[in-house]
Design a protein around this motif. Structure first.
Motif, short mmCIF file in Angstrom:
data_model
loop_
_atom_site.label_atom_id
_atom_site.label_comp_id
_atom_site.label_asym_id
_atom_site.label_seq_id
_atom_site.Cartn_x
_atom_site.Cartn_y
_atom_site.Cartn_z
N ARG A 127 0.81 -1.22 0.00
CA ARG A 127 0.00 0.00 0.00
C ARG A 127 0.84 1.27 0.00
O ARG A 127 0.37 2.31 -0.46
N ILE A 128 2.03 1.22 0.55
CA ILE A 128 2.78 2.46 0.69
C ILE A 128 4.12 2.33 0.00
O ILE A 128 4.57 1.23 -0.29
N LEU A 138 11.61 0.13 9.26
CA LEU A 138 12.32 0.50 10.48
C LEU A 138 11.59 -0.07 11.69
O LEU A 138 12.20 -0.60 12.62
N ALA A 139 10.26 0.03 11.63
CA ALA A 139 9.46 -0.55 12.71
C ALA A 139 9.69 -2.05 12.77
O ALA A 139 9.81 -2.62 13.87
N ILE A 143 10.73 -4.14 16.06
CA ILE A 143 9.83 -5.19 16.56
C ILE A 143 10.59 -6.52 16.60
O ILE A 143 10.54 -7.24 17.60
N ASP A 146 13.14 -6.66 19.44
CA ASP A 146 12.47 -6.93 20.72
C ASP A 146 12.11 -8.40 20.82
O ASP A 146 12.25 -9.01 21.88
N ARG A 150 13.22 -11.40 23.67
CA ARG A 150 12.22 -11.92 24.61
C ARG A 150 11.67 -13.30 24.29
O ARG A 150 11.11 -13.94 25.16
N LEU B 236 16.61 6.81 19.53
CA LEU B 236 15.26 6.34 19.83
C LEU B 236 14.27 7.50 19.89
O LEU B 236 13.17 7.42 19.36
N VAL B 239 13.43 8.49 16.42
CA VAL B 239 12.50 7.58 15.75
C VAL B 239 11.09 7.78 16.28
O VAL B 239 10.11 7.81 15.53
N PHE B 242 9.68 10.95 15.04
CA PHE B 242 9.31 10.78 13.65
C PHE B 242 7.98 10.04 13.53
O PHE B 242 7.11 10.41 12.74
N TYR B 278 7.01 -4.27 26.42
CA TYR B 278 6.75 -4.11 25.00
C TYR B 278 6.34 -2.68 24.65
O TYR B 278 5.60 -2.45 23.70
N VAL B 281 7.47 -1.68 21.19
CA VAL B 281 6.74 -2.45 20.18
C VAL B 281 5.36 -1.86 19.97
O VAL B 281 4.87 -1.76 18.85
N PHE B 284 5.65 1.23 17.78
CA PHE B 284 5.92 0.95 16.37
C PHE B 284 4.79 0.17 15.72
O PHE B 284 4.52 0.33 14.53
N GLY B 285 4.12 -0.67 16.53
CA GLY B 285 2.96 -1.37 15.99
C GLY B 285 1.90 -0.39 15.53
O GLY B 285 1.32 -0.52 14.45
N LEU B 287 2.45 2.64 14.64
CA LEU B 287 2.99 3.29 13.44
C LEU B 287 2.67 2.47 12.19
O LEU B 287 2.20 3.01 11.18
N VAL B 288 2.91 1.15 12.28
CA VAL B 288 2.67 0.32 11.09
C VAL B 288 1.20 0.36 10.72
O VAL B 288 0.83 0.50 9.54
N LEU B 291 0.43 3.55 9.03
CA LEU B 291 0.99 3.59 7.69
C LEU B 291 0.16 2.78 6.71
O LEU B 291 0.01 3.13 5.55
N ILE B 292 -0.40 1.66 7.19
CA ILE B 292 -1.17 0.82 6.28
C ILE B 292 -2.53 1.46 5.97
O ILE B 292 -2.94 1.54 4.82
#
Lengths: 357, 307
Positions: A127-128, A138-139, A143, A146, A150, B236, B239, B242, B278, B281, B284-285, B287-288, B291-292
């Protein structure tokens, strides 16, 4: 197949077959074969230090080729390549440790597993594009990092995972000398695969997506399919490279796969040349040798008092990283097409040598 | 539901969010004007933090650290000026030569710059964590519950108020002054703006300087708020800021602020109620997902592409 022994002046290609040949002339083909044979003789001629360097170059070069397929050929971007590299390392160790599948087989299996993960994180690419994609990957990097730290069942968490040495028909490969040939085998196979990929329909579709995605779509190329495919192939290469890295070191720790390594991969393909298979290898050699050369430079300077002080030796690690950042910027400004382009120019110069016109 | 706990997390989240917002403005302004991500912006923020610490140490050595308002003003001023010079230099060295190049070149060069600056600070300042003594102590107890007092420290008030003031000042600057007009003109069409007599190079440099100045304020606030800084804080934070800029809609100033606050709140509540592990996470989750499903962000406008 290579038809001529010399190429006529200029690019005269009259058939598609000529255009998709891997080697333009028999001389080039023979030179490549001789080159591989020469490299295969390295362990007999040079000492262990160089063998170790070659092994490093080979696993990084395989992963970097994956990134180049994604960035250089398909025009996508990934800032999370190191995470996929790391995933491959853990996956191969995990497959081998839990199921007992021999390492030589678990390396490609780890590649497939990484391809699946890459596909998952490549989904935003459907999509992007451009900048936003850079951020989505980057995400992915963070992820996955991490996750490595863990997911005890998979990576051993903060303890890391042990990876068994490569086992060929009951013969265990512990030393660099034998592992060198495993690396050479994978390197040649993966680079041949990469080169051949670009001669196929799919490879041409990648390039079309890169050059003008709207035109590509109008001509019937399924953008989503090829973007995802590119992500999967790129992660597959990263996974193979990572798995080799893991089995070489014998131990995989969650800390080695940071964003800095991702950027180093990007640096390799930029310095080598985006969209060039040969350039990828050159860029990797440059990136691996740069810190080594700097180190020997500093030790050569250590006859002077100021250079042998602890400040210089302690700071060297950071100076190396600084040099990587600087090299990327300088190449982007002064040689954006990379070493592959420079190599072409040198060849053209010598071909025409005394009379340049 | 423990309301006191909730309120405390809200305050912490807002403070954190204000800092992210200040950094995010730098990203969003640069993206707005030249369409590239200044990945070295996080390092600029880190350098701002170091400048304010160094200024404080000089004040202490000069014996004027007793006069708190003067010290704070000096820290703010010196760090803003010095950090702006870095912002200007970064644009001049790493981005201007690449302006005509392919689009991702600038992004990658920015990352190279970021590595360079990070290691530069590490070499020149050392890798150890630098402590900073608390300058502004105390606070207001807002609410008392059975097992918990809600604290709003003076530092938090300063951070939130200062962020708000700077936000208003910069919005006015862009909406009302000729500099702001030039910036908006460059944003719409750089070539045309140049033809109409706008000095494009200077406008872009000014944008970088403004972003760096705001980032240095954020750096100083963090130094005072947490009391420790090291060379690694920039990455960090950069990011996350951003992420905030993208969440709010990159290119939009109020969006950056809103995104910053949201990220701050998400982080505070996630670590307050779920698990601290987390935390990143989660950010950033989100963020994703943004973005979608909404790549142009909450307040941004979707880019219409013409052939």
């Amino acid at each position: 197949m290579a038809g001529f022994s010399m190429r006529p002046c200029g690019d005269f290609r009259t058939t598609y077959r000529q255009d998709t040949r891997i080697f333009d002339t028999t001389v080039v083909r023979n030179a490549a074969i001789l080159g591989i044979i020469a490299v295969a003789l390295i362990p007999f001629v040079l000492d262990g230090y160089y063998v170790n360097l070659f092994i490093q170059i080979s696993y990084f070069a395989i992963a970097a080729l994956g990134l180049n397929i994604l960035v250089g050929f398909t025009g996508q971007i990934s800032l999370g390549h190191a995470a996929f590299f790391g995933f491959g390392a853990f996956a191969s160790a995990w497959i081998n440790n839990t199921t007992g599948i021999p390492v030589l087989l678990s390396i490609p299996l780890a590649g497939l597993m990484t391809a699946a993960v890459g596909l998952l994180f490549g989904l935003p690419a459907a999509r992007i594009k451009g900048l936003y994609l850079a951020i989505a990957t980057l995400a992915a990097q963070f992820i996955l990092e991490d996750f490595f730290a863990r997911a005890n069942w998979f990576t051993g968490g903060s303890y890391g995972a042990a990876a068994n040495p490569v086992n060929v028909f009951g013969y265990e490969i512990y030393d660099d000398f034998s592992f060198f040939y495993v690396c050479l085998f994978f390197l040649v196979v993966m680079y041949l695969l990469g080169t051949n990929l670009m001669r196929t329909r799919d490879g041409r579709a990648f390039v079309a997506v890169r050059d003008h995605y709207l035109s590509a779509e109008i001509m019937g190329i399924n953008l989503t399919k090829y973007r995802l495919m590119s992500f999967a192939i790129s992660s597959f290469y990263a996974g193979i490279g990572g798995a080799m890295y893991g089995h070489y070191l014998g131990f995989v720790s969650a800390e080695g796969f940071t964003i800095l390594l991702s950027i180093q991969f990007l640096g390799m393909i930029i310095i080598g040349g985006l969209g060039s298979v040969k350039g990828t290898l050159m860029g990797t050699v440059f990136m691996v040798l740069l810190p080594e050369v700097m180190e020997s430079g500093v030790s050569a300077l250590s006859v002077f008092d100021w250079a042998s002080s602890t400040d210089v030796t302690d700071g060297l690690a950071y100076i190396k990283e600084m040099a990587i950042g600087l090299a990327i910027i300088l190449f982007l400004i002064f040689e954006p097409d990379g070493l592959a382009h420079r190599w072409q120019q040198i060849r053209a110069y010598w071909k025409l040598y005394p009379f340049s016109y | 539901m423990d309301w006191a706990y909730f309120l405390q997390q809200l305050i912490n989240g807002l403070t954190l969010g204000a800092i992210y917002g200040l950094i995010a403005i730098g990203y969003t302004m640069v993206y707005g004007i030249i369409g590239m991500i200044n990945f070295a912006h996080g390092e600029i923020y880190m350098i701002g933090a170091f400048h304010s610490l160094i200024t404080f140490l000089i004040c202490q050595a000069a014996g004027i650290s007793g006069i708190l308002p003067l010290t704070l003003l000096l820290m703010l001023f010196v760090s803003m000026v010095l950090t702006s010079i870095y912002g200007w230099g970064v644009e001049r060295v790493a981005y201007r030569p690449l302006r005509g190049s392919f689009r991702l070149a600038a992004l990658i060069s920015a990352i190279g710059m970021s590595i360079f600056l990070q290691n530069f600070v590490q070499i020149s300042q050392g890798a150890r964590v630098k402590p900073m003594q608390p300058l502004i102590e105390g606070g207001i107890t807002m609410m008392k519950s059975a097992n918990f007092d809600v604290q709003l420290s003076y530092m938090q008030i300063i951070i939130i108020v200062l962020t708000f003031v700077l936000m208003v000042v910069f919005s006015t600057l862009i909406a009302k002054t000729s500099l702001g007009r030039a910036q908006r003109a460059c944003e719409q069409d750089r070539t045309m703006a140049g033809l109409l007599g706008v000095n494009v190079d200077r406008t872009i440099s000014t944008t970088f300087v403004m972003g760096a100045a705001l980032a240095s304020v954020a750096g100083m606030m963090v130094t005072l708020y947490y009391g420790v800084i090291d060379f690694y804080i920039g990455f960090l934070a950069g990011v996350k800021a951003f992420t905030a800029a993208v969440l709010g809609g990159i290119g939009s100033l109020p969006g950056a602020m809103l995104g910053g606050l949201l990220i701050g709140l998400i982080e505070a509540f996630w670590s307050g109620y779920l698990t601290i592990e987390y935390k990143d996470v989660a950010t950033f989750g989100i963020l994703v997902l943004v973005l979608i499903f909404r790549p142009w962000g909450l307040l941004g406008k979707p880019e219409v592409e013409k052939v």
